[in-house]
Design an enzyme around this catalytic site. Structure first.
Site, mmCIF file in Angstrom:
data_model
loop_
_atom_site.group_PDB
_atom_site.id
_atom_site.type_symbol
_atom_site.label_atom_id
_atom_site.label_comp_id
_atom_site.label_asym_id
_atom_site.label_seq_id
_atom_site.Cartn_x
_atom_site.Cartn_y
_atom_site.Cartn_z
ATOM 1 C CB ILE A 132 -0.951 0.029 1.213
ATOM 2 C CG1 ILE A 132 -0.187 0.288 2.516
ATOM 3 C CG2 ILE A 132 -1.715 -1.289 1.334
ATOM 4 C CD1 ILE A 132 -1.082 0.573 3.714
ATOM 5 C CB SER A 133 1.070 4.104 1.130
ATOM 6 O OG SER A 133 1.412 5.467 1.252
ATOM 7 C CG ASN A 134 5.716 6.187 -0.187
ATOM 8 O OD1 ASN A 134 5.014 6.785 -0.995
ATOM 9 N ND2 ASN A 134 6.462 6.818 0.698
ATOM 10 N N GLY A 179 2.915 0.526 -2.528
ATOM 11 C CA GLY A 179 2.188 0.350 -3.777
ATOM 12 C C GLY A 179 2.958 0.932 -4.943
ATOM 13 C CB SER A 198 -4.162 -0.776 -1.370
ATOM 14 O OG SER A 198 -5.207 -0.053 -0.754
#
Length: 651
Positions: free
Chosen positions: A284-286, A288, A309
């Site tokens: 997720i986030s970074n 991702g 995500s």
């Protein structure tokens, strides 16, 4: 105990094993033979000695470090047995606990144990854990890797989950997301901190950290005992690590293949290879961002599929596109996280006053105490000519932010960001990182210090040693705080003393080296034929969908109109910080993204294993509830309600 077979450039490690030393390797794996596949050969990148531990699932385990389901739910952090002489096991347990709870809400009402995550009946996961670190050609540490192989791993159905950390977190940053899912599905999990993590150094004596989180002594360089500044690896390494996040993710996968082939082949002695092993890169986030980077970089098919995500996804800065949406339509070019961070650091304290306050908000009292400072920010913006003179400066500030293409979040989310200095943290960290600035530059007057009661001071040794277990990798964290001109940044400062510093960052954004480094991060949209699912929350107030997932999908439609292997799913009322759903005020309006992250992994697993069709592009109309039930989080559909073309996404 060192491995027998090492890459010749491996750097010796002083790590102490946590459990019984592993058995000797089979020398046959070291022999030169054309029959040995690439996946089983010596690693072709510079790394430290690979260390091994075995956890029996009784006193300790892979997923919860011995805490179990109840321990992960317990709001009381596990104690450090000896604060003055913290052990590696203490640090691992604290890091797993804090990283897990920082990303996923462990509150039952939010759905933990019912709709996502392990159940209360989940048995501890026994298995092997290997750790190593990647090094640059100059010998400096680049990134840390941990590979976990559960005892339930099935050699007849081998699978690897690549799990790079989110944010600036350390190697355990994805333990509660991709790690949890992977271990519960009997897969090997390959973690990497992707070059961020707890890489702090103290300028008073040179203290820094080993890969295992234990404090290391100062270097030979002369340090000033009166210098209270603290360097951060993500901000101050000068290595522009973000451009290598995908490479580090691929190297973690390669490490996992190597270890599986050295130690975990069954009696048939069949090698684990790319054709017979399913590899999903997921985070997720970074993180991702890292898995998408890795997929674009991967020309040798180490990765089979991707699930991302709320990913931070940089597209070329001159790429123009349009978003049609009833709440946050946008037309223009995508903005990177630094630009968005600087704009919010400048305008959001004032804009908060334009949002209707929720008197019961967890952060309402704190924002009320900061009222004078917020009003002063409005006055400063007006004096600097950054907002026009009108009857409501706060509305003008909010309108300025809306022009960036970011949805105005609820009062609670805005207040959370202001009170926790979220945007100043993003702006200062990424300006230093992209600008390749040294800690001693004090970019725009900003630095990192340890503080107590609003005063900067030398960080006590016990607090330094505990930092690995507490830190998110980006201040404010574990007692390391943002500072302006040597003083801890204070949101209650009625003089708004740091305003000039944020104006300076806005000017520094145009720095030539910074802009060149940003350009190097632009993604191509080319992940070849790898299937991928990208999910994003419509209410993501940190990584806005307009500038990230939506922009990336339009870029792909323009450049690769004939490819249909990447699906975009947007979750109504999903946002970036699932951990906030532990608090009722956030649950009543927002839904956990982690439910859908796990469902996306489930869908991808069924696609790889059984050829099931991927879900369609879609918006999922989820709604928050004080006690989240399955009916509030409807499942994916095979009917698309999103239209994506070469210049537009319509939701």
């Amino acid at each position: 105990m060192s491995f027998i077979c090492h890459h010749s450039s491996a750097i010796p490690s002083s790590k102490t094993l946590l459990a019984a030393a592993m058995g000797l390797l089979s020398l046959s794996a070291c022999a030169s033979s054309e029959k040995i596949p690439q996946e089983a050969k010596l690693l072709n990148f510079k790394h430290s000695d690979i260390q091994h531990s075995y956890f029996d699932g009784k006193s300790n385990d892979l997923l919860s470090a011995g805490l179990g389901f109840q321990g992960l739910q317990n709001p009381k952090q596990p104690g450090l047995e000896n604060p003055d002489n913290i052990s590696e096991e203490d640090l691992r347990r604290a890091a797993i606990y804090n990283n897990y709870r920082a990303i996923v809400s462990t509150n039952s009402d939010a759905g933990f144990g019912r709709l996502y995550g392990p159940s209360a009946q989940q048995k501890p996961i026994a298995g092997h854990e290997y750790s190593s670190s990647i090094h640059y050609s100059d010998g400096e540490l680049a990134a840390n890797i941990v590979v976990q192989i559960p005892d339930s791993f099935n050699p007849q159905k081998p699978c690897i989950i690549a799990a790079p950390s989110s944010g600036s977190r350390g190697v355990w940053g994805a333990i509660g997301t991709a790690g949890d899912w992977g271990l519960r599905h009997s897969c090997a999990v390959a973690y990497t901190d992707k070059g961020t993590g707890t890489g702090f150094q103290f300028l008073d004596n040179g203290d820094n950290y080993k890969s295992n989180g234990l404090l290391s002594g100062g270097q030979a360089t002369v340090f000033d005992p009166k210098d209270l500044r603290i360097a951060s690896k993500h901000a101050h390494s000068g290595k522009h690590v973000e451009k290598d996040w995908g490479r580090f993710t691929l190297q973690a996968v390669q490490m996992a293949f190597y270890l599986l082939n050295q130690h975990h082949r069954d009696d048939s002695k069949r090698y684990f290879t790319k054709p017979n092993t399913n590899v999903i890169a997921a985070s997720i986030s970074n993180g991702g961002n890292s898995v998408i980077q890795a997929a674009e970089l991967d020309k040798s098919d180490w990765i089979d599929a991707v699930v991302a995500s709320e990913p931070t996804l940089n597209v070329p800065s001159d790429f123009k596109f349009e978003v049609q949406h009833e709440q946050d339509s946008y037309r223009g070019t995508a903005k990177d996280i630094l630009y968005v961070g600087i704009q919010h650091a400048l305008y959001q304290p004032c804009a908060l006053l334009a949002t209707k306050s929720n008197e019961s908000s967890l952060f309402h009292s704190a924002s009320q105490l900061a009222h004078a400072a917020l009003n002063k920010r409005c006055e400063n913006l007006k004096s600097a000519g950054l907002i026009k003179d009108n009857e409501n400066l706060a509305n003008a500030a909010r309108e300025q932010l809306e022009k960036t293409g970011m949805l105005s979040p609820s009062y609670s989310l805005q207040a959370f960001a202001v009170v926790n200095q979220l945007w100043p943290s993003i702006a200062i960290n990424y300006a230093n990182a992209y600008g390749a600035r040294d800690v001693k530059d004090d970019l725009c007057g900003f630095s990192f210090v340890y503080q107590q009661a609003g005063k900067a001071m030398a960080m006590p040794k016990a607090a330094r040693q505990a930092l690995y277990g507490l830190s998110s990798g980006i201040p404010n964290t574990g007692g390391v705080s943002l500072a302006y001109k040597g003083l801890p940044l204070n949101i209650f400062d009625p003089n708004d003393s740091s305003f000039e510093g944020f104006q300076c960052l806005a000017k520094f954004y145009q720095d030539k080296q910074l802009q060149n480094n940003l350009k190097s991060l632009a993604l191509s949209g080319d992940i070849d034929k790898k299937p991928a699912i990208i999910i994003h929350g419509s209410h993501d107030s940190l990584v806005g969908p307009n500038h990230n997932a939506r922009a990336y999908m339009v870029l792909r439609a323009k450049r690769f109109p004939d490819r249909d292997n990447v699906r975009y799913i947007e979750i109504d009322n999903g946002q970036h910080f699932d951990a906030l759903l532990s608090f009722p005020e956030f649950r009543q309006d927002l839904v956990p993204m982690h439910v859908y992250f796990e469902r996306a992994l489930d869908a991808m697993w069924q696609h790889l294993q059984h050829g099931n069709a991927l879900p369609a592009h879609q918006r999922v109309h989820s709604k928050g509830q004080l006690k989240l039930e399955a009916k509030g989080v409807p499942n994916f559909s095979q009917t698309s309600n999103i239209d994506i073309s070469a210049d537009r996404i319509k939701l």
